[in-house]
Design an enzyme around this catalytic site. Structure first.
Site, PDB file in Angstrom:
ATOM      1  N   VAL A 620       0.871  -1.169   0.000  1.00  0.00           N
ATOM      2  CA  VAL A 620       0.000   0.000   0.000  1.00  0.00           C
ATOM      3  C   VAL A 620       0.912   1.223   0.000  1.00  0.00           C
ATOM      4  CG1 VAL A 620      -1.803   1.242   1.233  1.00  0.00           C
ATOM      5  CG2 VAL A 620      -1.717  -1.253   1.333  1.00  0.00           C
ATOM      6  N   ASP A 732     -13.529 -10.356   8.828  1.00  0.00           N
ATOM      7  CA  ASP A 732     -12.127 -10.225   9.251  1.00  0.00           C
ATOM      8  C   ASP A 732     -11.965  -8.977  10.119  1.00  0.00           C
ATOM      9  OD1 ASP A 732      -9.539 -11.029   9.556  1.00  0.00           O
ATOM     10  OD2 ASP A 732      -8.849 -10.301   7.608  1.00  0.00           O
TER      11      ASP A 732
END
Ligand SMILES: *[C@@H]1O[C@H](CO)[C@@H](O)[C@H](O)[C@H]1NC(C)=O
Ligand SMILES: *[C@@H]1O[C@H](CO)[C@@H](O)[C@H](O)[C@H]1NC(C)=O
Ligand SMILES: *[C@@H]1O[C@H](CO)[C@@H](O)[C@H](O)[C@H]1NC(C)=O
Ligand SMILES: *[C@@H]1O[C@H](CO)[C@@H](O)[C@H](O)[C@H]1NC(C)=O
Ligand SMILES: *[C@@H]1O[C@H](CO)[C@@H](O)[C@H](O)[C@H]1NC(C)=O
Length: 949
Positions: A620, A732
């Protein structure tokens, strides 16, 4: 920032039991004169000789097995600073940490001296406040107020056992530390105020009129190594001294003041002046009005001519303290002291004035002032203590096994239960050491826990035979030895106990154990250990190529401001056929966000220069749009095949969910093989970074900030569950998937595993278990069918992390889930043992309790018992209100203490001054209520007779 956390396969490993090396503590012994002198935090094993006392100081490793060695900052080290102050031992973990001094004489009096020099060893520039205990009895609060001055604290107590512990207790106001610890034996006849139920804490000990005004007298001049602080002021006082020996009485002095101290004294310049000294009481958390005793030491040092006389009165707060005029004796050491402590005065002032026919002014050689402490708390039965201590040593049990096993109740050892009777010491009644990695044979010490009723040693690696001595434990009704490697046969004594029904013995899963005579147990039942190695985190086992149509509609909520600067472009719908033959329903759904080309991404990220984080998709990157908006670009790496499906799923999901507490997508890129998602930038990274204190975010969150983050995350999840139809399950939820922006607003991220939940939709259930170890709903684990309550469960774990500051799976020392860890402590009512100590107690206790309670409800085993996210949101709102009411109500800088303390440097608490005033023989007989004793016992005025000698 890492919207997708590292993904890897779940390793279902059995707990590998770390062989705890049997580090045997060297039984640290007192030296030849019975002293123990410890340099706390000194590394290595070598001792050294202290420059001033010539006493040998030893490192502390043999006396303590927690904490770590730290050096004080270099700027606090001066050439004359004693070596023991150069380093400290600090105790960041655990509420109570103790030093154990062994091999001493039970029933003797001991002087204990602990010293503290902060020296900014932790570079926090924030000296801590904590409590000090002698065994199970409160000694004093340690309030270090500046980094530079060493703080010595001294107590004299009668030690009931052949060992004594000194414990540092974290009260939420900083990490306890210690520089040095001394133990000095005293005869039982010394300090008559000290008995089995009362100890003394030194307030000040002064040597008046020394010839060398800077020379501290201690060992070897004082064989008991008391520290006598010089006090001279030649401007106002005459010093008197002699080189002749000042003798004790034939049968010994009850204070044994060294002759060097007694050889000097002060007197006012003229006979009409008084000697006065005073002190203010030092309230303690456990004793707001402490009692005081003063020991005044006198000896006439001048041979007085026949026509001269020195006689004086001793007054406390203007009332006679000692009932008669007192005349010091030439070269004989004598003392005036009170046996019963004086208590309840706002101020204590002792004045010594001459009688009318005295020709000489009053004098004083030395004084000691102490506050008294109660030593009435009784520790656990000493036989139980030695047994459980031997067990701890043999198996290297860590847990919180420090200090006394049962006392105080709030700090009782994990896995033990105790009985508390009024008239006798607490006993250990239950021992649960299952799943504790115990190695070796069954310690014979278990058979010394004479009051034990319940003993669970199941699921360890215990080998060897079952000792028959266990059958002698008459109270034992339950013994579980299941799941070990025991061999031999069940001894006859135990068989008898089983047969007569007095004992329930479990011994399954011991393959080599013979259960009766010669028929060995052969059935090997499978044991599933519930603890896994806490390593790789995310479990995604995607081999199924069935892709579920995501047909869902979510309520449109007001967007956060950050992403509004970009207009959706909608040029080409995203299209991609994932490898594996599945088709993605891109035709029916269009991404309404901006589409970027790879070239544009290169520009935005300045050629992918700054990495914010790393996920299963790849990296990222940090980037800036043309208008300056900072963004995070999640680029799928070429090597990652596995991420395609989640990548697309996430892109799909993000296009239709809009909520201020869900991270929003600004655009995406599908350019050849390049795929990327562009998100709003979350400058404060993940919640996990904040909780662990790792990475950039080393500051810590206040309780209010934590509650806000919890509430906002809960609102994000509530939206997924309630605002979308069908509900979306995130699947999650974890601290690493909660991102924080510059205002510390929380947003849920990573929707790669998010799926729609249809009540009757059993076909969506695949054999794929997803989620992160430590956060996975156990019910989902068995049914493979995730529900919104699976998210509730995971959220409960996050909430516990916020409360405790600990990770989802922690080492205690075995891997334990935070749920189990917190449940155990909360069951004992120990909220302070659960709350993150970094909050320094700065929180509303009820609010923390309530949050912990919500977390436990969320993590209930059965999903039916868990609240919905909507319930959770409502409850968290109340928590936040509680906390804000407190903060609004003026707060409390004391961290919740309800006392006002005035700290005193024990070596500067006195004001001695000469007071002008005319002496008079007019002795008022008004009683002050103090019983003053004179140890000669010649003065027959004491209500309770002469002091012990
Ligand atoms: C210890 O001394 C205190 C104060 O004189 C007294 O109240 C207490 O009863 C004594 N305790 C014992 C066990 O002698
Ligand atoms: C006074 O005591 C200090 C500290 O013990 C010592 O360094 C100094 O030499 C002494 N001065 C004299 C005159 O003895
Ligand atoms: C005066 O002092 C002497 C001792 O110096 C003493 O015996 C006598 O009692 C004192 N007189 C009074 C009135 O206190
Ligand atoms: C610690 O000492 C400081 C300075 O004397 C004082 O202001 C503060 O109130 C004390 N803290 C406590 C808890 O007593
Ligand atoms: C000296 O002490 C006596 C006895 O307590 C007292 O009556 C008298 O007032 C005191 N004198 C002075 C000057 O303080």
């Amino acid at each position: 920032m890492a919207p997708a956390a590292a993904r890897s396969r779940l390793l279902l490993l059995y707990l590998a039991v770390a062989a705890t090396a049997g580090v045997l503590q060297a039984r640290a012994q007192p030296d030849s004169i019975g002293f123990i002198s410890i340099d706390c935090g000194l590394p290595g094993t070598a001792s050294y000789v202290d420059d001033t006392t010539k006493l040998a100081y030893v490192p502390d490793a043999a006396f303590v097995d927690t904490g770590s060695n730290q050096n004080i900052s270099a700027e606090y080290i001066t050439p004359t600073l004693a070596k023991r102050y150069h380093n400290v031992r600090s105790f960041p973990d655990g509420v109570r940490n103790c030093y154990t001094l062994r091999s001493i004489v039970a029933g003797l009096k001991y002087l204990l001296r602990a010293t503290f020099k902060y020296g900014n060893y932790d570079k926090l520039g924030r000296p801590p406040i904590f409590d000090l205990y002698i065994g199970v009895n409160f000694w004093t609060m340690v309030n270090i107020t500046d980094a530079d001055s060493p703080v010595p604290l001294e107590a004299i107590v009668l030690v009931p056992d052949d060992f004594v512990q000194v414990c540092l207790v974290n009260t939420g106001s900083g990490t306890p530390f210690i520089s040095g610890l001394d133990l000095r034996p005293l005869k039982t006849t010394l300090y008559p105020q000290v008995n089995a139920t009362q100890g003394l804490v030194l307030y000040n000990r002064l040597n008046f009129g020394p010839t060398n005004s800077t020379a501290i007298i201690r060992y070897p001049d004082d064989p008991h190594d008391r520290v006598w602080i010089p006090w001279v002021n030649t401007a106002i006082w005459n010093s008197v001294s002699t080189t002749l020996r000042v003798e004790d009485l034939e049968d010994g002095d009850i204070f044994e003041v060294p002759t060097k101290v007694m050889q000097t004294a002060i007197t006012p310049r003229n006979v009409s002046q008084n000697i006065e000294f005073s002190w203010d009481p030092d309230p303690q958390p456990k004793d707001p009005t402490p009692g005081y005793v003063a020991n005044m030491h006198f000896s006439e040092l001048q041979r007085l001519p026949a026509n001269a006389g020195r006689q004086f009165y001793i007054n406390l707060n203007g009332k006679p303290w000692y009932p008669k005029a007192y005349k010091p004796i030439y070269l004989i050491s004598d003392a005036i002291y009170n046996h019963n402590p004086a208590r309840g005065f706002p101020h204590y002032n002792i004045s010594i004035n001459s009688t009318a026919n005295s020709t000489l002014p009053p004098m004083i050689n030395a004084v000691e002032v102490f506050s008294v402490i109660s030593t009435t708390n009784v520790g656990t039965d000493s036989q139980d203590v030695s047994a459980i201590t031997a067990i701890r040593a043999k198996y290297g049990v860590k847990k919180n096994w420090m200090g006394d096993p049962c006392v105080p109740k709030t700090l009782a050892w994990d896995g033990l239960a105790c009985s508390y009777a009024i008239s006798s010491p607490p006993r250990i009644t239950s021992v649960n050491l299952s799943f504790s990695g115990l190695d070796g044979d069954i310690s014979s010490s278990f058979a010394n826990l004479k009051a034990v009723q319940y003993m669970d040693l199941s699921h360890n690696n215990l080998a060897g035979s079952v000792p028959d001595s266990l059958s002698q434990l008459s109270s034992l009704t339950f013994l579980d030895l299941t799941g070990n490697k025991l061999s031999g046969s069940i001894p006859s004594g135990l068989l008898k106990r089983i047969q007569d029904g007095s004992l329930n013995l479990r011994y399954g899963d011991n393959p080599n154990l013979c259960t009766n005579g010669n028929s060995c147990q052969t059935t090997k039942r499978k044991t599933k250990l519930a603890i896994y190695i806490a390593v790789p985190v995310v479990l995604v086992v995607v081999t199924v190529s069935v892709v579920v149509l995501l047909l869902c509609f979510c309520r449109r909520k007001k967007q956060g401001s950050t992403s509004n600067s970009v207009k959706p472009q909608n040029e080409t719908p995203m299209s991609h056929a994932p490898a594996g033959g599945g088709s993605y329903p891109q035709s029916t759904l269009q991404l309404e966000n901006r589409r970027f080309t790879y070239k544009e991404l290169e520009m935005i990220t300045n050629n992918f220069q700054r990495v914010l984080g790393r996920g299963g998709f790849g990296y990222v990157y940090d980037g800036f749009l043309e208008d300056g908006t900072q963004v995070a670009v999640k680029l799928r790496s070429d090597s990652s095949n596995q991420g395609v499906k989640e990548f697309l799923a996430e892109a799909q999901t993000l296009t239709r969910i809009h909520h201020k507490n869900l991270v929003s997508m600004i655009g995406y890129c599908k350019d050849g093989d390049y795929m990327a998602l562009v998100y709003e930038y979350m400058s404060e990274g993940t919640l996990q970074e904040h909780i662990s204190g790792n990475g950039r975010n080393t500051g810590f969150l206040s309780w209010r900030q934590r509650l806000k983050i919890a509430l906002e995350s809960a609102q994000g999840l509530e939206y997924l569950h309630k605002g979308c139809n069908p509900p979306l399950i995130h699947r999650d939820v974890k601290a690493a998937n909660i991102l924080l922006n510059a205002k510390l607003e929380a947003k849920i991220a990573d929707f790669g595993l998010t799926k729609a939940y249809h009540d009757n939709d059993t076909h969506v259930s695949t054999n794929t278990l997803v989620g992160t170890l430590g956060y996975v709903d156990p019910e989902y684990h068995t049914t493979m069918q995730p529900t919104t309550k699976s998210d509730v469960y995971s959220f409960g774990v996050v909430l516990l992390e916020l409360v405790t500051g600990r990770p989802a799976i922690l080492r205690d020392p075995e891997p334990t889930t935070i749920i189990q860890w917190a449940r155990q402590r909360l069951a004992r009512g120990n909220i302070e043992g659960v709350a993150d100590p970094r909050m320094r107690g700065d929180h509303d206790v009820n609010s923390v309790w309530k949050a912990a309670d919500i977390a436990l409800k969320c993590t209930a085993q059965s999903s039916a018992q868990r609240p919905t996210m909507a319930d959770v949101v409502a409850q968290l709102q109340e928590c936040l209100e509680l906390e804000e009411a407190r903060a609004g109500g003026g707060g409390d800088a004391n961290g919740g203490y309800d006392y006002t303390g005035s700290s005193s440097d024990p070596y500067s608490g006195y004001n001695a001054h000469a007071a002008d005033g005319h002496s008079t023989d007019d002795v008022s007989q008004t009683s002050t209520g103090f019983e003053v004793e004179h140890h000669f016992g010649r003065v027959p005025t004491m209500p309770t007779g002469p002091a012990a000698r």
